[in-house]
Design an enzyme around this catalytic site. Sequence first.
Site, PDB file in Angstrom:
ATOM      1  N   PRO A  67       0.815  -1.222   0.000  1.00 32.01           N
ATOM      2  CA  PRO A  67       0.000   0.000   0.000  1.00 32.01           C
ATOM      3  C   PRO A  67       0.848   1.271   0.000  1.00 32.01           C
ATOM      4  O   PRO A  67       0.503   2.256  -0.640  1.00 32.01           O
ATOM      5  CB  PRO A  67      -0.819  -0.124   1.291  1.00 32.01           C
ATOM      6  CG  PRO A  67      -0.910  -1.588   1.542  1.00 32.01           C
ATOM      7  CD  PRO A  67       0.377  -2.180   1.041  1.00 32.01           C
ATOM      8  N   GLY A 112       5.305   1.309  -4.317  1.00 27.84           N
ATOM      9  CA  GLY A 112       5.114   0.712  -5.632  1.00 27.84           C
ATOM     10  C   GLY A 112       6.389   0.893  -6.429  1.00 27.84           C
ATOM     11  O   GLY A 112       7.282   0.048  -6.415  1.00 27.84           O
ATOM     12  N   THR A 170      -0.461 -10.305  -9.241  1.00 30.53           N
ATOM     13  CA  THR A 170      -1.024 -10.994 -10.407  1.00 30.53           C
ATOM     14  C   THR A 170      -1.043 -12.496 -10.152  1.00 30.53           C
ATOM     15  O   THR A 170      -0.036 -13.051  -9.692  1.00 30.53           O
ATOM     16  CB  THR A 170      -0.189 -10.662 -11.663  1.00 30.53           C
ATOM     17  OG1 THR A 170      -0.310  -9.270 -11.913  1.00 30.53           O
ATOM     18  CG2 THR A 170      -0.666 -11.441 -12.882  1.00 30.53           C
ATOM     19  N   GLU A 188       5.845  -4.132 -13.355  1.00 31.58           N
ATOM     20  CA  GLU A 188       7.293  -4.392 -13.535  1.00 31.58           C
ATOM     21  C   GLU A 188       8.062  -3.094 -13.795  1.00 31.58           C
ATOM     22  O   GLU A 188       9.070  -3.100 -14.497  1.00 31.58           O
ATOM     23  CB  GLU A 188       7.548  -5.404 -14.660  1.00 31.58           C
ATOM     24  CG  GLU A 188       6.952  -6.766 -14.412  1.00 31.58           C
ATOM     25  CD  GLU A 188       7.548  -7.439 -13.195  1.00 31.58           C
ATOM     26  OE1 GLU A 188       6.789  -7.654 -12.238  1.00 31.58           O
ATOM     27  OE2 GLU A 188       8.745  -7.719 -13.194  1.00 31.58           O
TER      28      GLU A 188
HETATM   29  C1  LIG Z   1      -3.235  -5.131 -12.906  1.00 33.09           C
HETATM   30  C2  LIG Z   1      -2.013  -4.946 -12.082  1.00 33.09           C
HETATM   31  C3  LIG Z   1      -1.213  -6.046 -11.821  1.00 33.09           C
HETATM   32  C4  LIG Z   1      -0.077  -5.908 -11.019  1.00 33.09           C
HETATM   33  N1  LIG Z   1       0.669  -7.027 -10.717  1.00 33.09           N
HETATM   34  C5  LIG Z   1       1.673  -6.926  -9.810  1.00 33.09           C
HETATM   35  C6  LIG Z   1       2.361  -8.098  -9.354  1.00 33.09           C
HETATM   36  O1  LIG Z   1       2.127  -9.232  -9.802  1.00 33.09           O
HETATM   37  N2  LIG Z   1       3.275  -7.954  -8.358  1.00 33.09           N
HETATM   38  C7  LIG Z   1       3.576  -6.734  -7.819  1.00 33.09           C
HETATM   39  O2  LIG Z   1       4.402  -6.678  -6.928  1.00 33.09           O
HETATM   40  N3  LIG Z   1       2.970  -5.592  -8.259  1.00 33.09           N
HETATM   41  C8  LIG Z   1       2.025  -5.669  -9.246  1.00 33.09           C
HETATM   42  N4  LIG Z   1       1.359  -4.538  -9.646  1.00 33.09           N
HETATM   43  C9  LIG Z   1       1.735  -3.235  -9.086  1.00 33.09           C
HETATM   44  C10 LIG Z   1       2.556  -2.399 -10.042  1.00 33.09           C
HETATM   45  O3  LIG Z   1       3.836  -2.959 -10.202  1.00 33.09           O
HETATM   46  C11 LIG Z   1       2.601  -0.982  -9.464  1.00 33.09           C
HETATM   47  O4  LIG Z   1       1.303  -0.433  -9.631  1.00 33.09           O
HETATM   48  C12 LIG Z   1       3.631  -0.113 -10.135  1.00 33.09           C
HETATM   49  O5  LIG Z   1       4.914  -0.535  -9.775  1.00 33.09           O
HETATM   50  C13 LIG Z   1       3.474   1.381  -9.761  1.00 33.09           C
HETATM   51  O6  LIG Z   1       3.425   1.523  -8.392  1.00 33.09           O
HETATM   52  P1  LIG Z   1       2.264   2.386  -7.686  1.00 33.09           P
HETATM   53  O7  LIG Z   1       0.968   1.877  -8.214  1.00 33.09           O
HETATM   54  O8  LIG Z   1       2.466   2.371  -6.218  1.00 33.09           O
HETATM   55  O9  LIG Z   1       2.426   3.844  -8.249  1.00 33.09           O
HETATM   56  P2  LIG Z   1       3.440   4.972  -7.738  1.00 33.09           P
HETATM   57  O10 LIG Z   1       4.788   4.403  -7.509  1.00 33.09           O
HETATM   58  O11 LIG Z   1       2.799   5.690  -6.608  1.00 33.09           O
HETATM   59  O12 LIG Z   1       3.501   5.915  -9.014  1.00 33.09           O
HETATM   60  C14 LIG Z   1       2.412   6.747  -9.403  1.00 33.09           C
HETATM   61  C15 LIG Z   1       2.846   7.514 -10.643  1.00 33.09           C
HETATM   62  O13 LIG Z   1       4.014   8.323 -10.345  1.00 33.09           O
HETATM   63  C16 LIG Z   1       5.074   8.006 -11.228  1.00 33.09           C
HETATM   64  N5  LIG Z   1       6.346   8.059 -10.498  1.00 33.09           N
HETATM   65  C17 LIG Z   1       6.658   7.428  -9.335  1.00 33.09           C
HETATM   66  N6  LIG Z   1       7.926   7.710  -8.988  1.00 33.09           N
HETATM   67  C18 LIG Z   1       8.429   8.524  -9.941  1.00 33.09           C
HETATM   68  C19 LIG Z   1       9.694   9.156 -10.143  1.00 33.09           C
HETATM   69  N7  LIG Z   1      10.696   8.982  -9.285  1.00 33.09           N
HETATM   70  N8  LIG Z   1       9.845   9.925 -11.242  1.00 33.09           N
HETATM   71  C20 LIG Z   1       8.833  10.109 -12.125  1.00 33.09           C
HETATM   72  N9  LIG Z   1       7.617   9.540 -11.981  1.00 33.09           N
HETATM   73  C21 LIG Z   1       7.417   8.751 -10.907  1.00 33.09           C
HETATM   74  C22 LIG Z   1       4.796   6.594 -11.700  1.00 33.09           C
HETATM   75  O14 LIG Z   1       5.407   6.330 -12.941  1.00 33.09           O
HETATM   76  C23 LIG Z   1       3.273   6.601 -11.795  1.00 33.09           C
HETATM   77  O15 LIG Z   1       2.889   7.161 -13.012  1.00 33.09           O
HETATM   78  C24 LIG Z   1       0.258  -4.641 -10.498  1.00 33.09           C
HETATM   79  C25 LIG Z   1      -0.527  -3.525 -10.800  1.00 33.09           C
HETATM   80  C26 LIG Z   1      -1.643  -3.656 -11.568  1.00 33.09           C
HETATM   81  C27 LIG Z   1      -2.485  -2.439 -11.843  1.00 33.09           C
END
Ligand SMILES: Cc1cc2nc3c(=O)[nH]c(=O)nc-3n(C[C@H](O)[C@H](O)[C@H](O)COP(=O)(O)OP(=O)(O)OC[C@H]3O[C@@H](n4cnc5c(N)ncnc54)[C@H](O)[C@@H]3O)c2cc1C
Length: 403
Positions: free
Chosen positions: A138, A141, A168, A380
């Site tokens: 939570p 990411g 996933t 990823e």
């Molecule tokens: C359908 C689905 C399946 C998934 N499956 C898996 C899985 O199997 N295992 C797993 O562990 N995770 C999984 N995920 C999670 C996914 O890997 C994360 O959603 C992703 O890594 C982004 O993290 P966050 O959602 O916390 O977004 P955040 O990290 O909060 O980012 C939000 C936005 O800010 C941008 N951002 C963040 N940091 C920076 C930076 N330093 N510079 C510029 N831009 C930035 C990001 O690019 C994004 O656009 C899944 C997600 C979905 C939606």
Amino acid sequence: MINLETPKKHRQLVGQAHQVAMNMLRPNSRKYDLAEHEYPVELDMLAAMIDGLAESGASEGAGATGVRRSEGGQDEGVKNGANLASVLSIQEMCWGDVGLTLSMPRQGLGNSAIASVANDEQLERFKSVWAGMAITEPGCGSDSANIQTTAVLDGDEYVINGEKIYVTAGGRCDAVVVWATLDKSLGRAAIKSFVVQKGTPGMTVERLEHKLGIKASDTATIIFDNCRVPKENLLGSPDIDTKQGFAGAMATFDNTRPLVAAMACGVARASLDLTRELLKDAGVEVDYDRPAQVQSAAAATFLQLEADWEAAHLLTMQAAWLADNRKANSLEASMAKAKAGRTASDVTLRCVELAGTVGYSEQDLLEKWARDSKILDIFEGTQQIQLLIIARRILGKTSADLK
Ligand SMILES: Cc1cc2nc3c(=O)[nH]c(=O)nc-3n(C[C@H](O)[C@H](O)[C@H](O)COP(=O)(O)OP(=O)(O)OC[C@H]3O[C@@H](n4cnc5c(N)ncnc54)[C@H](O)[C@@H]3O)c2cc1C
């Protein structure tokens, strides 16, 4: 020398994967898009076929799972191995359906993690396990170095506590590869991955998400509450090497990012193939041998999309080829993921546009592919994170220098 044509030795595998995509995945695409969270039973037969091929040794790289770096030294000469076979077959499967491909038993992203960092004993022990991958939390990411889930050694077991979201195949798989920290005070070097088998007391699948696309794939929240796993389930070495930093765990991404890039190429290819047919039916012939500017606007747009696709595909092939030939590929894996993720989103949405009402309608799959593709630019490592990694590597900056 690198040659990015599909190697002759992999053409049969590509053909077989295409047949499976066309005859098994496509016909079930809409069904499981509408029946979110329902288990696609048709995949069990497919998994059994892949297992059979694996036992006969005929399946190098079949299906979606990642593979270990090829054994052997540089003196073997150029190798077109299992990494290349995997990206080529997964591209074909995702031409059929991305969500169903992600739901294939024993072909999870966690299997790639195991292949990347497990020792030989673990590789053997977990060879028939279907493994999801649990990194995201939570509060973390993109910033995966900020993982809060803990693993504390107690006798011969690690005790895991924390919450993982968006896993996933988390509801369906047999086990999950969980990233947890051995000691928060030691930073990213203390993050290790653990295989946690389903049914282990203290591990609970809390809920499944409703999503924009890839609805055939289940996405779970998993809680670990004093969940005890044998210490032998820590993948790789338990030593905390602060000099090596995050490198051990991050090696997983060198394997998985080319796979996700291949998924993106697959769904983009599907959209292009169908759109070309629809344009033809509407009297627009795309001529690959004539300059775009002398053709109609629709054909010129289509040619631009084809060029983008080709660039994404070649970068993906390059990242896998480097892995097969035991060369560093972190930069190229991120380049492939960044280009292919963005290309899939752009191409699938432009194809909806080019096909007009047919593109937006549920009578065909173009609208579905536009929804399915977006995730490939997110998980990823998002588009922005890939660009950050590429910039750091090219400019020689650390993650502290360039955030
Ligand atoms: C359908 C689905 C399946 C998934 N499956 C898996 C899985 O199997 N295992 C797993 O562990 N995770 C999984 N995920 C999670 C996914 O890997 C994360 O959603 C992703 O890594 C982004 O993290 P966050 O959602 O916390 O977004 P955040 O990290 O909060 O980012 C939000 C936005 O800010 C941008 N951002 C963040 N940091 C920076 C930076 N330093 N510079 C510029 N831009 C930035 C990001 O690019 C994004 O656009 C899944 C997600 C979905 C939606």
